[in-house]
Design a protein around this motif. Structure first.
Motif, mmCIF file in Angstrom:
data_model
loop_
_atom_site.group_PDB
_atom_site.id
_atom_site.type_symbol
_atom_site.label_atom_id
_atom_site.label_comp_id
_atom_site.label_asym_id
_atom_site.label_seq_id
_atom_site.Cartn_x
_atom_site.Cartn_y
_atom_site.Cartn_z
ATOM 1 N N VAL A 75 79.826 36.658 17.233
ATOM 2 C CA VAL A 75 80.062 38.136 16.758
ATOM 3 C C VAL A 75 78.697 39.188 17.160
ATOM 4 C CG1 VAL A 75 80.471 39.482 14.824
ATOM 5 C CG2 VAL A 75 81.292 37.264 14.979
ATOM 6 N N VAL A 76 79.220 40.170 17.953
ATOM 7 C CA VAL A 76 78.155 41.122 18.233
ATOM 8 C C VAL A 76 77.643 41.723 17.024
ATOM 9 C CG1 VAL A 76 77.773 43.010 19.761
ATOM 10 C CG2 VAL A 76 79.240 41.433 20.622
ATOM 11 N N VAL A 77 76.172 41.584 17.082
ATOM 12 C CA VAL A 77 75.562 42.267 15.751
ATOM 13 C C VAL A 77 74.880 43.709 16.463
ATOM 14 C CG1 VAL A 77 75.602 40.415 14.408
ATOM 15 C CG2 VAL A 77 73.801 40.770 15.956
ATOM 16 N N GLU A 78 74.190 43.585 17.673
ATOM 17 C CA GLU A 78 73.522 44.648 18.339
ATOM 18 C C GLU A 78 73.871 44.732 19.654
ATOM 19 O OE1 GLU A 78 69.311 45.051 16.364
ATOM 20 O OE2 GLU A 78 69.638 43.126 16.495
ATOM 21 N N VAL A 79 73.880 46.124 20.228
ATOM 22 C CA VAL A 79 73.962 46.622 21.688
ATOM 23 C C VAL A 79 72.809 47.182 22.066
ATOM 24 C CG1 VAL A 79 76.347 46.177 21.826
ATOM 25 C CG2 VAL A 79 75.325 48.215 20.999
ATOM 26 N N ALA A 80 72.295 47.186 23.230
ATOM 27 C CA ALA A 80 71.261 48.005 23.865
ATOM 28 C C ALA A 80 71.611 49.266 24.536
ATOM 29 C CB ALA A 80 70.494 47.145 24.924
ATOM 30 N N GLY A 81 71.780 50.112 23.375
ATOM 31 C CA GLY A 81 71.982 51.511 23.667
ATOM 32 C C GLY A 81 73.541 52.049 24.014
ATOM 33 N N GLU A 96 64.395 32.494 23.243
ATOM 34 C CA GLU A 96 62.845 31.845 23.315
ATOM 35 C C GLU A 96 62.199 32.929 22.815
ATOM 36 O OE1 GLU A 96 63.212 29.101 27.092
ATOM 37 O OE2 GLU A 96 61.717 30.449 26.826
ATOM 38 N N ALA A 97 62.299 34.410 22.980
ATOM 39 C CA ALA A 97 61.591 35.326 22.403
ATOM 40 C C ALA A 97 62.297 35.934 21.471
ATOM 41 C CB ALA A 97 61.285 36.307 23.492
ATOM 42 N N ALA A 98 61.650 36.568 20.335
ATOM 43 C CA ALA A 98 62.297 37.250 19.145
ATOM 44 C C ALA A 98 62.947 38.385 19.820
ATOM 45 C CB ALA A 98 61.360 37.645 18.313
ATOM 46 N N PRO A 99 64.148 38.842 19.440
ATOM 47 C CA PRO A 99 64.814 39.959 19.648
ATOM 48 C C PRO A 99 63.863 41.214 19.610
ATOM 49 C CG PRO A 99 66.023 38.765 18.434
ATOM 50 C CD PRO A 99 64.918 38.071 18.011
ATOM 51 N N ALA A 100 64.001 41.988 20.696
ATOM 52 C CA ALA A 100 63.181 43.087 20.553
ATOM 53 C C ALA A 100 64.081 44.160 20.136
ATOM 54 C CB ALA A 100 62.901 43.736 21.944
ATOM 55 N N PRO A 101 63.446 45.534 19.369
ATOM 56 C CA PRO A 101 64.450 46.405 18.652
ATOM 57 C C PRO A 101 65.268 47.134 19.629
ATOM 58 C CG PRO A 101 62.037 46.649 18.217
ATOM 59 C CD PRO A 101 62.137 45.629 19.282
ATOM 60 N N VAL A 102 66.536 46.984 19.420
ATOM 61 C CA VAL A 102 67.571 47.751 20.225
ATOM 62 C C VAL A 102 68.174 48.918 19.449
ATOM 63 C CG1 VAL A 102 68.247 45.375 21.438
ATOM 64 C CG2 VAL A 102 69.319 45.980 19.271
ATOM 65 N N ALA A 103 68.624 49.733 20.176
ATOM 66 C CA ALA A 103 69.212 50.994 19.737
ATOM 67 C C ALA A 103 70.392 50.718 18.945
ATOM 68 C CB ALA A 103 69.471 51.977 21.065
ATOM 69 N N ALA A 104 70.661 51.666 18.100
ATOM 70 C CA ALA A 104 71.859 51.640 17.138
ATOM 71 C C ALA A 104 72.949 51.798 18.107
ATOM 72 C CB ALA A 104 72.005 52.606 16.126
ATOM 73 N N PRO A 105 74.299 51.346 17.964
ATOM 74 C CA PRO A 105 75.413 51.360 18.835
ATOM 75 C C PRO A 105 75.985 52.749 18.985
ATOM 76 C CG PRO A 105 75.917 50.256 16.678
ATOM 77 C CD PRO A 105 74.543 50.439 16.701
ATOM 78 N N ALA A 106 76.268 53.226 19.997
ATOM 79 C CA ALA A 106 76.994 54.402 20.009
ATOM 80 C C ALA A 106 78.161 54.551 20.919
ATOM 81 C CB ALA A 106 75.822 55.351 20.928
ATOM 82 N N PRO A 107 79.127 55.342 20.818
ATOM 83 C CA PRO A 107 80.300 55.305 21.472
ATOM 84 C C PRO A 107 80.090 55.402 23.036
ATOM 85 C CG PRO A 107 80.194 57.217 20.297
ATOM 86 C CD PRO A 107 79.012 56.183 19.906
ATOM 87 N N LYS A 108 81.098 55.177 23.899
ATOM 88 C CA LYS A 108 80.933 55.515 25.406
ATOM 89 C C LYS A 108 80.818 56.875 25.578
ATOM 90 C CE LYS A 108 83.135 53.456 28.516
ATOM 91 N NZ LYS A 108 84.406 52.944 29.369
ATOM 92 N N ALA A 109 80.346 57.664 26.626
ATOM 93 C CA ALA A 109 80.348 58.899 26.616
ATOM 94 C C ALA A 109 81.787 59.100 26.954
ATOM 95 C CB ALA A 109 79.445 59.279 28.072
ATOM 96 N N GLU A 110 81.991 60.607 26.339
ATOM 97 C CA GLU A 110 83.651 60.941 26.580
ATOM 98 C C GLU A 110 83.360 62.439 27.061
ATOM 99 O OE1 GLU A 110 85.536 60.394 23.131
ATOM 100 O OE2 GLU A 110 85.696 58.363 23.202
ATOM 101 N N VAL A 111 84.348 62.903 27.446
ATOM 102 C CA VAL A 111 84.521 64.273 27.937
ATOM 103 C C VAL A 111 84.724 64.994 26.776
ATOM 104 C CG1 VAL A 111 85.792 66.005 29.352
ATOM 105 C CG2 VAL A 111 85.444 63.950 30.133
ATOM 106 N N VAL A 112 83.749 66.065 26.485
ATOM 107 C CA VAL A 112 84.017 66.872 25.438
ATOM 108 C C VAL A 112 84.437 68.034 25.602
ATOM 109 C CG1 VAL A 112 82.579 68.020 23.349
ATOM 110 C CG2 VAL A 112 81.804 65.800 24.306
#
Length: 450
Positions: free
Chosen positions: A56-62, A87-103
């Motif tokens: 299960v995905v718990v974090e995504v990088a931006g 092997e390496a501890a997970p580095a901090p990753v950005a909170a998930p954000a939705p795909k860029a959409e046309v506003v």
């Protein structure tokens, strides 16, 4: 259960980072091993990233448009069972954000309050909306208040005074969608053509609108291929002193030969003008090696290539791409036609490989029937030249009549443009090359001669 940090792998020689152009998962999604999680774009191609584990995905990088360095965390997955830890501890990753959409933003027009008239108006203004009216012309002052009415057959607005105008003026107003009761007559109470002109120039006719649906503003994030195009074009114009040269060529005989070849092609691919032109370029480039070159301005080195790796600018749904015809000088017309069609299709559907989108030594760019009279194309850096065939047009020309005189004849003409890096290519060399191309394609039998 455990957590697995999927780090962005090394996806190409010399690649230090990649841009997120699409997410196929979000936080909370279950992903299976080998399932696609993201699409990453490098300087050369878009690469699909597949999950090495299930969970299960718990974090995504931006978010889409962010750039991730090679070796940095891309996705953190909570695995089944005991889990696998990176092997390496997970580095901090950005909170998930939705795909860029046309506003889309819609701006509502506000109607100013009408000023109180100095004297009573002898008419009630009205607006007749029409889908075929010309576009609005800005008013010099706020429009008066309007009440929607219709005219009777005597030219009266219902509830208004009679409108005096000639039949020609009435017909013109009708065609333009203008209610005559809204137009102020200039003299004698009769509306004339000059009054219609004045109304068009200075009245804010609220019902006088161009056809077509209203659209709101759009805010579009510049990411992926469009960002690469923007960066590359800006770098090219910023670093390269361009100059362009254009020459007109008579391609009547070349077009006739192309039609004859297509009429007897059998199962071979249909020939366009491009394979013929590339053949001409390849025949002449050994005489003009300064054009088939790349300039490393940081190292101060120009590399002149023996083989012609012809870049071919291709428009795709995602933007402009440049697939490369390898060793174009060794291909015949039919092989060139087949390779052009294959690469163009691969670029359009996104299946072009990284090696098919890099390494060009000279680029040709053509808009086909939309080519215009002349173009000044931007060089595909670090190349030093780009060639742009333009649209073929028919015009009357003076041609020799075979008896020492001339006659007027309809001919097919095409301009060929070339832009060059003036740090490497002199104007004389560029002009001489195009003149040699002109001579060759105006006697196209030479293209087939050994």
């Amino acid at each position: 259960m455990g957590k697995f940090t999927f780090r962005l792998p090394d996806i190409g020689e010399g690649i230090a980072e990649a841009e997120i152009v699409a997410w196929h998962v979000q936080v909370g999604d279950r992903v299976e091993e080998d399932a696609r999680v993201a699409d990453m774009m490098t300087d050369k191609a878009t690469v699909e990233m597949e999950s090495p584990v299930s969970g299960v995905v718990v974090e995504v990088a931006g978010e889409v448009g962010d750039v991730v360095a090679i070796g940095s965390p891309l996705v953190v997955i909570e695995t089944d069972g005991e889990g696998e830890a990176s092997e390496a501890a997970p580095a901090p990753v950005a909170a998930p954000a939705p795909k860029a959409e046309v506003v889309e933003q819609r701006i509502e027009a506000e109607t100013p309050e009408p000023p109180a008239p100095a004297t009573p108006e002898p008419f009630v203004s009205s607006v007749v909306e029409t889908p075929t009216a010309p576009p609005p012309i800005p008013a010099a002052s706020p429009s008066p208040a309007r009440v929607s009415t219709s005219l009777d057959t005597n030219g009266k607005g219902k509830g208004s005074a009679k409108v005096l105008a000639s039949p020609a003026v009435r017909q013109r107003a009708h065609d333009l969608g203008i209610d005559l009761s809204e137009v102020r007559p200039s003299e004698e109470g009769r509306i004339r053509h000059a009054d219609l002109d004045q109304f068009l120039a200075y009245s804010a006719a609220g019902g006088y609108r161009a056809a077509g649906a209203e659209r709101g503003d759009e805010v579009i994030k510049v990411i992926g291929l469009r960002r690469r195009i923007a960066e590359n074009m800006a770098a090219s114009k910023r670093n390269i002193p361009h100059f362009s040269y254009v020459e007109e060529c008579d391609v009547t005989a070349l077009e006739a030969m192309r039609e004859q070849l297509n009429a007897h092609r059998g199962d071979k691919p249909k020939l366009t003008m491009l394979p013929l032109l590339i053949t001409a370029f390849c025949r002449l480039l050994p005489q003009f090696p300064m054009l088939n070159a790349r300039y490393d301005d940081e190292a101060g080195v120009v590399t002149r290539y023996g083989a012609v790796h012809m870049g071919m600018a291709a428009q795709t749904p995602a933007g402009l791409m440049v697939p490369v015809i390898r060793n174009a000088q060794s291909l015949n017309l039919w092989q060139l036609a087949r390779e052009i069609a294959r690469l163009a299709e691969a670029a359009r559907n996104g299946t072009a490989k990284s090696e098919e989108l890099s390494g060009s030594t000279l680029t040709v760019t053509s808009l086909g029937p939309l080519g215009g009279v002349a173009t000044t194309p931007v060089i595909n850096r670090p190349e030093v030249a780009i060639i742009g065939p333009n649209r073929i047009i028919e015009r009357p020309m003076f041609v020799p009549d075979g008896m020492g005189g001339e006659r007027i004849e309809k001919r097919k003409l095409m301009n060929i443009s070339i832009s060059c890096d003036h740090r490497v290519v002199d104007g004389w060399d560029a002009a001489s090359f195009v003149q040699a191309v002109k001579k060759l394609i105006e006697a196209p039998v030479l293209l087939l001669a050994d």
